[in-house]
Design an enzyme around this catalytic site. Structure first.
Site, short mmCIF file in Angstrom:
data_model
loop_
_atom_site.label_atom_id
_atom_site.label_comp_id
_atom_site.label_asym_id
_atom_site.label_seq_id
_atom_site.Cartn_x
_atom_site.Cartn_y
_atom_site.Cartn_z
N ASP A 29 0.82 -1.22 0.00
CA ASP A 29 0.00 0.00 0.00
C ASP A 29 0.85 1.27 0.00
O ASP A 29 0.33 2.38 0.07
CB ASP A 29 -0.97 0.01 1.17
CG ASP A 29 -0.28 0.10 2.53
OD1 ASP A 29 0.97 0.07 2.58
OD2 ASP A 29 -1.00 0.20 3.55
N ASP A 204 9.19 11.19 23.65
CA ASP A 204 9.20 12.37 22.80
C ASP A 204 9.10 13.63 23.66
O ASP A 204 8.32 13.69 24.62
CB ASP A 204 8.01 12.29 21.84
CG ASP A 204 7.99 13.40 20.82
OD1 ASP A 204 8.93 13.46 20.02
OD2 ASP A 204 7.02 14.18 20.81
N GLU A 273 14.03 12.45 24.86
CA GLU A 273 14.47 13.47 23.91
C GLU A 273 14.42 14.82 24.62
O GLU A 273 13.38 15.21 25.15
CB GLU A 273 13.56 13.49 22.69
CG GLU A 273 13.90 14.60 21.70
CD GLU A 273 12.79 14.89 20.71
OE1 GLU A 273 13.09 15.28 19.58
OE2 GLU A 273 11.60 14.72 21.08
#
Length: 550
Positions: A29, A204, A273
């Site tokens: 896909d 994150d 991070e």
């Protein structure tokens, strides 16, 4: 579900970052998926990595490609199913690989049910789950905070007639960590994946969780001069000192709660991070004491600078400010220009010798190396036409900043396939980003067959590193300055190894200090291009050496 054993594996373990959309497409896909990753895990194990880090695969409207989560506890159908994830974890563990996943806690998608409810009124049960504020009397936002992706960090909402805060896209509202119920809900999502057998998290924006509750303005910094890898000079976000919109003292207590949860699950870890005005100091703060993050990274190796003086300066400072902290070092990731392009000077791509030297540096610093998919192949940044851009950051900042698509193009596996083998089946759809023609000569297949390739260098280097306890677990002391050479000594349980790197396109001579005069060049790392003549080590351009005892 059986895990790959080895508690404290993260201390010196090598992590391999996989960007799921671009690693391997199992169903044709045009988008990479979990089944595709599972099929390629042998490649990662053969490389010599100890674990993988998967960028987000959660349910999401994909406005920021998975970093806008609409369901923290399910897989987006684009990537597969929860069963696909379980099979991935099972296969990884069978190969001895740890599995870390990317957890985006600071913000959600605006399509998350929590935000849908929060914005519906001023007095609903989740009214203060996000950061809402009244306008100033003149209608302006409540303060001067800016979004990293451009413009104000505040978006007007007509339902509540208030502004909500977003550090990134307007479709990524920031959660209100000052509300204990928010923290509790997020911790439950972390526990969900731990119960499924994950070995840890990449967090994150780990210093963005809390904001200043008084909403005070950030001080002005002015347009930055010179090189600063954490600041894009064309983005006004870098023109403030971010004193109040992130890195708040309350963050530490939440990180301790998060650590306590992970400590209840054996052999787990977290890497955070850190995007901060003083990234090294924040890494030191967040990894100290053994009760917060296990490790963290900032952006000191992710800029264009690659001189001996640059490396000496930031490594020496880190050792001074964070003697007990544990860093995670990467040369590239999904947010920055690839190192083969970033470190290039006059040529389009950095010299192969420099890429080898960079890898040897990364694998010998005190800390845990993180390899971004394709760095082991020496992939340069792909040149993406404006009409093919997908990254909203790049679309907004074009043309001076082209965004992050150039480092996110499909992984090249096979040279003779139209899509470079990205899809394992005939692909009816073109890949979500164009394959890079500059990657056709650098495919994994071609490099596996070439014993002199960069891929084989990485494999040999990682295999050799595992036999050197000084490099995996030792202390680090930076040696005297040299204009071309960066050198340091690693020590562990009575053994020592000296690491010497000539970060210059010109040959260099390095005088071996008297304390290390009895050491000789250690073979096995793959560098092998330095010549010892008495007390002098002759280093070719972009050359290096490891010295040790027999």
């Amino acid at each position: 579900m059986a895990k790959a054993t080895n508690n404290n594996w993260w201390r010196g373990g090598v992590i391999y970052q996989i960007y799921p959309r671009s690693y391997a497409d199992s169903n044709g896909d045009g988008v990479g998926d979990l089944a595709g990753i599972t099929a390629k895990l042998d490649y990662v194990a053969d490389l010599g990595a100890d674990g993988i880090w998967l960028s987000p695969f959660f349910k999401s409207p994909m406005k920021d490609f998975g970093y806008d989560v609409s369901d923290y506890c399910d897989v987006d159908p684009m990537f597969g199913t929860l069963d696909d994830f379980k099979q991935l974890v099972e296969r990884a563990h069978a190969l001895g690989l740890k599995v870390m996943i990317d957890q985006v806690l600071s913000h959600s998608s605006d399509q998350h049910p929590w935000f849908v409810e929060s914005r519906s009124s001023l007095n609903n049960p989740k009214a203060d789950w996000y950061i809402w504020a009244d306008a100033k009397p003149d209608g302006n936002p409540p303060n001067n905070w800016l979004s990293i992706f451009g413009g104000s960090a505040w978006q007007w909402d007509t339902r509540r007639c208030q502004y909500y805060m977003h550090n990134f896209l307007t479709s990524q509202p920031d959660l209100n960590f000052h509300n204990p119920e928010v923290q509790k809900a997020l911790l439950s999502t972390v526990k969900f994946w731990l119960d499924l057998g994950v070995d840890g998290y990449r967090l994150d924006t780990a210093n963005f969780y809390f904001h200043d509750a008084q909403l005070r303005d950030n001080p002005a910094r002015g347009r930055p001069d010179g090189e600063d890898p954490a600041v894009n000079a064309v983005n006004p976000y870098g023109w403030q000192w971010h004193q109040h919109d992130k890195s708040q003292p309350e963050n530490l207590a939440f990180l301790r709660e998060l650590r306590a949860l992970l400590d209840a699950y054996p052999d787990t870890t977290m890497v955070g991070e850190i995007g901060d005005d003083d990234g090294l100091a924040r890494v030191a703060e967040y990894t100290s004491g053994g009760d917060k993050l296990h490790m963290a990274y900032c952006f000191d190796l992710l800029g264009t600078a690659h001189s001996a003086a640059h490396f000496r300066g930031f490594v020496k400072r880190f050792e001074e400010v964070a003697p007990g902290g544990w860093p995670c070092w990467a040369l590239s990731n999904h947010d920055v220009v690839r190192v083969a392009t970033r470190w290039a000077s006059t040529a389009a791509v950095a010299a192969p010798e420099l890429l080898r030297l960079g890898a040897a540096l990364q694998m010998s610093l005190r800390g845990s190396p993180c390899i971004y998919q394709g760095d082991e192949l020496g992939l340069p940044e792909a040149d993406i036409a404006f009409e093919d851009l997908q990254d909203p950051y790049g679309i907004t900042m074009w043309p001076e900043f082209k965004g992050r698509d150039g480092c996110r193009t499909p992984m090249p596996w096979l040279a003779d396939a139209a899509d470079l083998g990205f899809s394992s089946s005939p692909a009816p759809e073109k890949p979500w980003l164009p394959v890079a023609t500059t990657h056709r000569e650098l495919t994994a297949e071609a490099q596996i067959q070439d014993p002199a390739s960069l891929l084989h260098f990485y494999r040999n280097l990682l295999r050799w590193r595992k036999t050197q306890p000084c490099l995996v677990s030792g202390t680090l002391e930076v040696l005297d300055a040299h204009p071309q050479v960066f050198a340091y000594v690693r020590r562990h349980e009575g053994h020592s190894m000296v690491c010497v790197f000539n970060f210059s396109p010109e040959p260099a001579q390095w005088v071996v200090p008297v304390a290390f005069a009895a050491m000789h060049t250690v073979t096995g790392s793959g560098l092998g291009d330095a010549v010892r003549q008495g007390a002098v080590l002759q280093l070719p351009a972009w050359g290096g050496a490891f010295l040790g005892h027999a």
